[in-house]
Write a protein that holds these residues in place. Structure first.
Motif, mmCIF file in Angstrom:
data_model
loop_
_atom_site.group_PDB
_atom_site.id
_atom_site.type_symbol
_atom_site.label_atom_id
_atom_site.label_comp_id
_atom_site.label_asym_id
_atom_site.label_seq_id
_atom_site.Cartn_x
_atom_site.Cartn_y
_atom_site.Cartn_z
ATOM 1 N N GLU A 1 92.525 83.368 -75.986
ATOM 2 C CA GLU A 1 92.358 83.759 -77.386
ATOM 3 C C GLU A 1 93.385 83.057 -78.282
ATOM 4 O O GLU A 1 93.054 82.607 -79.380
ATOM 5 C CB GLU A 1 92.487 85.273 -77.511
ATOM 6 N N ALA A 2 94.616 82.970 -77.793
ATOM 7 C CA ALA A 2 95.658 82.287 -78.579
ATOM 8 C C ALA A 2 95.334 80.800 -78.714
ATOM 9 O O ALA A 2 95.532 80.192 -79.778
ATOM 10 C CB ALA A 2 97.018 82.484 -77.898
ATOM 11 N N TRP A 3 94.835 80.206 -77.608
ATOM 12 C CA TRP A 3 94.468 78.779 -77.633
ATOM 13 C C TRP A 3 93.310 78.535 -78.606
ATOM 14 O O TRP A 3 93.337 77.602 -79.389
ATOM 15 C CB TRP A 3 94.106 78.353 -76.208
ATOM 16 N N ARG A 4 92.317 79.414 -78.562
ATOM 17 C CA ARG A 4 91.183 79.298 -79.479
ATOM 18 C C ARG A 4 91.642 79.408 -80.936
ATOM 19 O O ARG A 4 91.132 78.720 -81.818
ATOM 20 C CB ARG A 4 90.141 80.373 -79.189
ATOM 21 N N ALA A 5 92.584 80.301 -81.180
ATOM 22 C CA ALA A 5 93.065 80.498 -82.550
ATOM 23 C C ALA A 5 93.721 79.228 -83.095
ATOM 24 O O ALA A 5 93.713 78.992 -84.311
ATOM 25 C CB ALA A 5 94.065 81.655 -82.583
ATOM 26 N N GLN A 6 94.237 78.387 -82.172
ATOM 27 C CA GLN A 6 94.867 77.138 -82.611
ATOM 28 C C GLN A 6 93.838 76.144 -83.145
ATOM 29 O O GLN A 6 94.043 75.515 -84.174
ATOM 30 C CB GLN A 6 95.646 76.499 -81.443
ATOM 31 N N TRP A 7 92.753 75.927 -82.389
ATOM 32 C CA TRP A 7 91.814 74.868 -82.764
ATOM 33 C C TRP A 7 90.622 75.346 -83.588
ATOM 34 O O TRP A 7 89.938 74.538 -84.201
ATOM 35 C CB TRP A 7 91.310 74.109 -81.527
ATOM 36 N N GLU A 8 90.352 76.646 -83.589
ATOM 37 C CA GLU A 8 89.161 77.144 -84.276
ATOM 38 C C GLU A 8 89.096 76.718 -85.749
ATOM 39 O O GLU A 8 88.022 76.342 -86.254
ATOM 40 C CB GLU A 8 89.096 78.669 -84.165
ATOM 41 N N PRO A 9 90.211 76.706 -86.473
ATOM 42 C CA PRO A 9 90.138 76.282 -87.888
ATOM 43 C C PRO A 9 89.722 74.827 -88.060
ATOM 44 O O PRO A 9 89.326 74.421 -89.164
ATOM 45 C CB PRO A 9 91.582 76.508 -88.390
ATOM 46 N N THR A 10 89.815 74.011 -86.990
ATOM 47 C CA THR A 10 89.448 72.586 -87.118
ATOM 48 C C THR A 10 87.959 72.353 -86.876
ATOM 49 O O THR A 10 87.499 71.202 -87.009
ATOM 50 C CB THR A 10 90.248 71.739 -86.108
ATOM 51 N N VAL A 11 87.220 73.391 -86.499
ATOM 52 C CA VAL A 11 85.788 73.246 -86.214
ATOM 53 C C VAL A 11 84.988 73.901 -87.331
ATOM 54 O O VAL A 11 85.142 75.090 -87.609
ATOM 55 C CB VAL A 11 85.422 73.880 -84.856
ATOM 56 N N ASP A 12 84.145 73.110 -87.977
ATOM 57 C CA ASP A 12 83.316 73.610 -89.065
ATOM 58 C C ASP A 12 82.016 74.168 -88.493
ATOM 59 O O ASP A 12 81.104 73.410 -88.125
ATOM 60 C CB ASP A 12 83.010 72.484 -90.048
ATOM 61 N N ARG A 13 81.911 75.466 -88.414
ATOM 62 C CA ARG A 13 80.725 76.097 -87.843
ATOM 63 C C ARG A 13 79.628 76.329 -88.884
ATOM 64 O O ARG A 13 78.610 76.933 -88.579
ATOM 65 C CB ARG A 13 81.090 77.413 -87.164
ATOM 66 N N SER A 14 79.854 75.825 -90.087
ATOM 67 C CA SER A 14 78.794 75.949 -91.094
ATOM 68 C C SER A 14 77.782 74.821 -90.995
ATOM 69 O O SER A 14 76.753 74.838 -91.664
ATOM 70 C CB SER A 14 79.401 75.948 -92.499
ATOM 71 N N GLY A 15 78.109 73.832 -90.165
ATOM 72 C CA GLY A 15 77.198 72.700 -90.005
ATOM 73 C C GLY A 15 77.050 72.316 -88.551
ATOM 74 O O GLY A 15 77.370 73.082 -87.634
ATOM 75 N N TRP A 16 76.586 71.105 -88.335
ATOM 76 C CA TRP A 16 76.404 70.582 -86.977
ATOM 77 C C TRP A 16 77.770 70.280 -86.362
ATOM 78 O O TRP A 16 78.624 69.670 -86.993
ATOM 79 C CB TRP A 16 75.568 69.305 -87.037
ATOM 80 N N ILE A 17 77.982 70.727 -85.131
ATOM 81 C CA ILE A 17 79.232 70.420 -84.431
ATOM 82 C C ILE A 17 79.024 69.131 -83.637
ATOM 83 O O ILE A 17 78.242 69.100 -82.683
ATOM 84 C CB ILE A 17 79.644 71.565 -83.486
#
Length: 893
Positions: free
Chosen positions: A53-69
């Motif tokens: 969960e801590a690791w995910r919290a680090q990179w999650e802001p860099t992934v735009d889930r409003s569009g195509w990943i």
């Protein structure tokens, strides 16, 4: 299977372990320990989840889930944010899997599928109206997919251009790029102009559409160089118009011949003696000539020799004015009950010297297909000459390959007192030498690949060494030596005029982009006709796309089945190798065509995929035009009647259209496209036909190469015959062209097969093929054997494909011992059968007589009927009066 076995063993072990735990449950210490183990395990699992969960919290802001990943996101995450260490299981180790990577992959894939479905629904109106026809599901996915590097493999007529236009429109509509950031690149000027017109027409209501850039690769290269240096380069005038580059090569060669006697000798020696490759030592060669009962290869002097290597020797002798006799009977009688008289290969009468050329490699071995008796024959000949005291000179295949054979022969002849004088202008009575224009054309194609691939002299020598292992090394080395001197002359012409050629332009442009001297404003790059890309174009695309972290989107569209521009420097291997060239790439497909009916799609797809190197795909059609037959083939014994029949077909279309028996096409008219392999296939009366049918038919002629991207209701393929200038063309790519190519294309007639596929897939309704009954194309025979088409004889009997080679057809001939049947490709194919040996079979199979047959004469097949005049469907011919028992026919006159 092994995974199931291992799981079974694991399960058995688990059960065994459970039994042991049960048996030890009564021991207090063990019970306490088991409880402690369970508690520790829960704590460890809790700690692992917290780390995740801590690791995910680090990179999650860099992934735009409003569009195509985009693909590659996982690699970026793991490289920037190393994942917590995970407990290793035997199954993960066995499968070499990464649980975190697998979990993210499944998660992002599910997200993208959901996003795609949402976009289809939200933007339905956009996707339905952005082009004249609503986009297919495949086209919509191609628009929405925003992976960093995307390859769209498209079928003929599947809407490649529509997809590119729609994808550019989608980027503007969704704010993924500004108009000034979108670049569309095309192979030629016509395609670039079409893209520009289509984007302006279809995207005019979208903000930024007017700022889109649509150029050819060459036009864009000029732009890059001008921006980077402040000076627009001058393109060499001789590369701008087709054919002028070949003229320049010829001009450079003429200058070199005048200035350098050594080059002049090398040039004319190659053109006259080494112009034709001798083939591979261990691969049987197909004879191309026949005379006086001998199959083989025609020399400059006109005789037929047994091998291409012997032809090379004979041509050297001819152009050096050396008197020789080929296979003259040996001066001593050697004939016996089991062996015929010995005939040495060459005899030089002026000096009483015999010359045997042995097909032996460096180890003294003969090709496998020669059999063990060949080397025994070699020993016998050597012993015979020694016993009889006759002079014997030997050369071998290995010496031909290494280049030692001819110098040794020259030395032997000179020492024997023969006068040797090279005369490249001596008029050949047999096989003609390669023309300067033909050889200059090969040099130009070679040059395009060398420059496009950025090969230095050292690179070229290394490639030459590698290619020479299984080829005619001496010939390859001679060609490269000539090429490098001509290429130096070409570069000197460029330098003196301050010019660049197309290859230089692309390489310089790529260099400016890579170095940063050109400030690249494009974040959204679309490239059309990717199958026609050269390695220089690939380098420019890689430079424009940059590294993955640059977040630029590159999308290429192409069809490797239509890769037909190798002569212009294209490298068809870039299509299957896309994922190697651009790592972490995504491949999408456009398999639904709007052009050809399903029946034509099925036949053409089966035909092209006979080459295993072509990318596999299944083409489905949206064209539901219905007719009883989609492919026709008309065969003529008298080829002059083909045009007459074609005009009858056009007149019939005109009548049926006016009578309402034929569904009209666009604008109430019909479109008919005549296609030929060569420019001289153009019918002489084409203009008259256009005027005659102008009220209802749009009629045009194109070569198959120039028909790319075109379509018509009806396509008529002309002169689909076998031969050097047939279809397929048998003037094959010279083996020297494999030297600068990254990946050779070893499948026979691969480029010609793709060209035939292009021809078939121009039709929206029907394909009608015109051929010769005497020499039908091997491609047509292949379709016949596959059950895809039937050749309808217009002025003679039906055809039977050759049961041996499947290239020719069975033809009746008259020999010294009577009539027989053989393959139409004789002497290439040796098939023969005696039609008179089995009386019971006379007349059962169709027989087409060649030559003059008199009306009223006795049928030579059944010897019962008379040859009578018959009024057939397409004209009169002679046929046996015993028909249908005897199916013998002949032409009149």
């Amino acid at each position: 299977m092994i995974e199931w076995i291992l799981l079974g063993l694991l399960g058995a072990g688990a059960l065994s372990g459970a039994k042991k735990k049960d048996s030890l449950a009564s021991r207090p210490a063990r019970t306490s320990g088991g409880s402690s183990y369970s508690t520790n395990r829960q704590a460890s699992e809790t700690e692992r989840k917290q780390k995740i969960e801590a690791w995910r919290a680090q990179w999650e802001p860099t992934v735009d889930r409003s569009g195509w990943i985009p693909a590659g996101t996982i690699d970026r995450i793991l490289a920037t944010f190393p994942a917590p260490e995970q407990p290793s299981t035997w199954l993960n180790r066995f499968n070499r899997t990464d649980p975190i990577r697998d979990e993210l992959s499944a998660e992002f894939e599910a997200h993208n599928q959901t996003f795609l479905a949402r976009q289809k629904e939200r933007l339905k109106s956009f996707f339905d109206t952005i082009e004249k026809n609503p986009l297919t599901d495949e086209q919509v996915k191609a628009c929405v997919c925003m992976d960093g590097r995307v390859q769209i493999v498209a079928a003929a007529g599947s809407g490649k251009t529509s997809t590119m236009v729609a994808k550019a429109g989608y980027a503007l509509h969704e704010g993924l790029a500004q108009g000034s950031q979108i670049l569309l690149l095309a192979f030629n000027a016509d395609a670039a102009n079409e893209l520009a017109e289509r984007t302006q027409d279809r995207l005019s209501e979208l903000a930024g559409a007017a700022e889109l850039t649509s150029k050819t690769f060459h036009g864009f290269g000029l732009h890059v160089i001008a921006k980077a240096t402040g000076k627009k380069p001058s393109l060499a005038p001789w590369v701008e118009n087709a054919g002028e580059d070949i003229k320049m090569i010829v001009s450079i060669i003429d200058e070199l011949c005048q200035q350098d006697q050594s080059f002049k000798n090398d040039w004319h020696m190659f053109r006259t003696v080494h112009g034709r490759d001798v083939g591979l030592w261990n691969v049987p060669a197909e004879p191309d000539a026949y005379a006086n009962g001998r199959r083989g290869f025609r020399t400059a002097n006109g005789e037929i020799v047994k091998s291409k290597e012997e032809r090379l020797i004979a041509d050297w002798l001819f152009y050096h004015h050396v008197p020789y006799q080929y296979e003259r009977p040996y001066e001593h009688d050697t004939a016996s009950e089991t062996h015929r008289q010995y005939h040495p290969d060459f005899f030089y009468p002026d000096v009483a010297l015999y010359h045997e050329h042995f097909a032996l490699n460096a180890a003294g071995e003969a090709p496998e297909h020669f059999g063990p008796s060949y080397t025994e024959g070699v020993r016998w000949k050597r012993q015979l000459h020694e016993t009889m005291g006759t002079r014997l000179f030997e050369t071998t295949s290995d010496q031909i390959s290494s280049g030692a054979a001819l110098p040794l022969l020259e030395a032997e002849l000179a020492n024997s007192g023969v006068t040797i004088k090279f005369d490249p202008d001596r008029e050949a009575t047999g096989s003609q030498p390669i023309t300067p224009q033909q050889l200059a054309g090969t040099i130009r194609v070679f040059q395009q690949h060398v420059k496009s691939n950025g090969l230095s002299h050292a690179d070229l020598q290394q490639a030459l060494k590698a290619q020479s292992k299984n080829a005619h090394a001496d010939r390859l080395a001679r060609f490269v030596s000539i090429y490098e001197r001509v290429a130096a002359g070409w570069e000197s012409k460029l330098k003196d005029g301050g010019y660049v050629d197309f290859e230089d332009m692309l390489i310089l442009a790529a260099d400016h982009v890579e170095s940063g001297r050109y400030s690249n404003p494009f974040t959204f790059i679309l490239s059309d006709e990717f199958q026609d890309s050269s390695r220089a174009r690939i380098r420019l695309l890689k430079a424009l796309a940059g590294p993955h972290e640059a977040s630029r989107h590159l999308c290429v569209v192409g069809d490797d089945w239509q890769g037909i521009n190798r002569f212009a420097g294209a490298d068809n291997s870039v299509m299957p190798e896309f994922e190697k060239i651009f790592p972490a790439a995504t491949r999408l497909t456009l398999n639904r065509t709007f052009r050809s009916p399903q029946a034509i799609c099925d036949v053409s797809s089966q035909f092209i995929q006979a080459n295993p190197a072509q990318i596999r795909k299944e083409v489905a059609s949206n064209n539901h035009y219905e007719t009883r037959q989609y492919l026709f083939a008309y065969g003529f014994e008298d080829q002059s009647r083909a045009n007459e029949h074609l005009v009858e077909q056009l007149a019939q279309m005109q009548r049926f259209l006016k009578a309402g028996k034929l569904e009209p096409g666009k604008n109430g008219r019909l479109s008919v496209l005549l296609l030929g392999r060569y420019r001289n296939d153009r019918p002489a009366n084409l203009q008259q036909w256009k005027e005659r049918f102008a009220d209802s038919i749009d009629l045009d002629f194109k070569t198959v190469h120039s028909s790319k991207g075109l379509e018509a209701d009806y396509v008529m393929l002309l002169n689909v015959v076998e031969g050097n200038l047939g279809f397929p063309s048998q003037i094959e790519d010279d083996p020297v062209l494999q030297i600068p190519m990254p990946e050779p294309d070893p499948f026979p007639m691969a480029e010609e097969r793709r060209l035939f596929y292009v021809a078939l897939t121009r039709a929206k309704r029907q394909v009608r093929i015109y051929t010769s009954l005497a020499q039908p194309s091997r491609f047509l025979i292949e379709l016949v054997k596959n059950g895809s088409i039937v050749i309808e004889p217009v002025d003679a009997a039906p055809l039977e494909p050759c049961p041996v080679c499947s290239v020719g057809v069975v033809t009746r001939r008259t020999g010294r011992h009577g009539d027989f049947e053989s393959c139409s490709t004789w002497p290439r194919c040796e098939f023969k059968r005696n039609i008179e040996s089995d009386e019971s079979k006379k007349g059962e199979s169709p027989v087409r007589l060649s030559g003059n047959v008199a009306q009223g004469s006795t049928c030579p097949s059944c010897e019962r009927g008379k040859m009578v005049r018959i009024d057939g469907k397409y004209g009169e011919f002679l046929g046996c009066s015993e028909f249908p028992t005897c199916k013998t026919t002949a032409r009149i006159g």
